[in-house]
Motif scaffolding. Structure first.
Motif, short mmCIF file in Angstrom:
data_model
loop_
_atom_site.label_atom_id
_atom_site.label_comp_id
_atom_site.label_asym_id
_atom_site.label_seq_id
_atom_site.Cartn_x
_atom_site.Cartn_y
_atom_site.Cartn_z
N GLY A 47 0.77 -1.24 0.00
CA GLY A 47 0.00 0.00 0.00
C GLY A 47 0.80 1.29 0.00
O GLY A 47 0.22 2.37 0.01
N VAL A 48 2.11 1.21 0.00
CA VAL A 48 2.93 2.43 -0.06
C VAL A 48 2.87 2.96 -1.49
O VAL A 48 3.10 2.22 -2.45
CB VAL A 48 4.39 2.15 0.36
N THR A 49 2.56 4.25 -1.61
CA THR A 49 2.47 4.86 -2.94
C THR A 49 3.36 6.08 -3.10
O THR A 49 3.34 6.73 -4.14
CB THR A 49 1.02 5.28 -3.27
N PHE A 50 4.15 6.40 -2.08
CA PHE A 50 4.97 7.61 -2.12
C PHE A 50 6.44 7.23 -1.89
O PHE A 50 6.79 6.67 -0.85
CB PHE A 50 4.50 8.58 -1.04
N PHE A 51 7.28 7.54 -2.87
CA PHE A 51 8.69 7.17 -2.85
C PHE A 51 9.54 8.41 -3.07
O PHE A 51 9.26 9.21 -3.95
CB PHE A 51 8.97 6.11 -3.92
N ASP A 52 10.61 8.54 -2.27
CA ASP A 52 11.44 9.72 -2.28
C ASP A 52 12.88 9.37 -2.64
O ASP A 52 13.48 8.47 -2.03
CB ASP A 52 11.40 10.36 -0.89
N THR A 53 13.43 10.07 -3.62
CA THR A 53 14.79 9.86 -4.07
C THR A 53 15.42 11.22 -4.37
O THR A 53 14.81 12.26 -4.11
CB THR A 53 14.84 8.91 -5.29
#
Length: 191
Positions: A47-53
C-alpha cells in the motif's frame, strides 16, 4: 493504508512513504540492487504509494533503481526527487572528499529535471523538491524555474527541503508549495 493529500495540491499519497536514500547512498555501502528492487515492489504491494529519491543519492544510481523497480507500478505511485547540488559522477555530496556545492540556478534545475526524467523512466516528476536552499540564487528564481517546468508538464508539484518560514512564503508566492521536507531520524543512534 491511509492516504493523504499533500498541501492544497491534488497529489494523494500513502500516509507512510518510503525514503530511498539508504538503498544506494549513506547509511553504509550501497545495497544489493535485486534486494532493493524486491523491497520497493513489496512496499507497493503493501500500500505504499509515495517514494522519495534524489539525483545526489549515489549520485544518480538511486533514481535509476527507483525508476526501474517502480516502472511496473507507474500509474499507482508518486515519485519525489530533488535538485540543488552541483553533482558529478565523481563528486562526494557528503563532503568527505570535498563538497560538490549548491546549485539552484534555473538553467541547472532544468538540466537536472531532464536527466532525472530519464533515470526515473517517467514523463513527469510527481513532486520536485529543492534539496537545500541555495543562498546564491533568489528563491523566487528557483520557484519560477519550477513553475515553468510545471507549465511544460515535466513536473506536477513543487516542494522544499530544509527551508525556513520566510523562504517558504517567498517561494509559495511564485509557485504553490505542495510539501515541505525536514529530515529526522526515528531510530536512536546510541542503540
Amino acid at each position: 493504508m491511509q492516504k493523504r493529500k499533500l498541501g492544497n495540491s491534488n497529489l494523494e499519497v500513502s500516509a507512510i512513504g518510503l525514503g530511498c536514500m539508504g538503498m544506494s547512498f549513506s547509511y553504509g555501502p550501497p545495497k544489493d540492487i535485486q534486494e532493493m528492487t524486491a523491497l520497493l515492489q513489496s512496499a507497493v504491494e503493501r500500500g505504499v504509494t509515495f517514494f522519495d529519491t534524489a539525483e545526489v543519492y549515489g549520485p544518480f544510481t538511486n533514481e535509476e533503481l527507483v525508476g526501474e523497480a517502480l516502472a511496473p507500478f507507474r500509474g499507482q505511485v508518486a515519485i519525489a526527487t530533488k535538485f540543488g547540488f552541483d553533482v558529478s559522477p565523481n563528486s562526494d555530496p557528503r563532503g568527505i572528499k570535498g563538497s560538490p556545492g549548491l546549485n539552484s540556478r534555473p538553467e541547472h534545475i532544468k538540466q537536472v529535471v531532464e536527466s532525472s526524467l530519464k533515470r526515473l523512466k517517467v514523463e513527469t516528476i510527481d513532486l520536485l523538491y529543492q534539496h537545500r536552499v541555495d543562498p546564491n540564487v533568489p528563491i523566487e528564481d528557483v520557484a519560477g524555474a519550477v513553475k515553468e517546468l510545471i507549465q511544460s508538464g515535466k513536473v506536477k508539484h513543487f516542494g522544499l527541503s530544509e527551508a525556513g518560514v520566510q523562504t517558504i512564503r517567498r517561494a509559495h508566492a511564485v509557485q504553490p508549495i505542495a510539501a515541505l521536507q525536514s529530515e529526522y531520524f526515528v531510530v536512536d543512534e546510541d542503540s
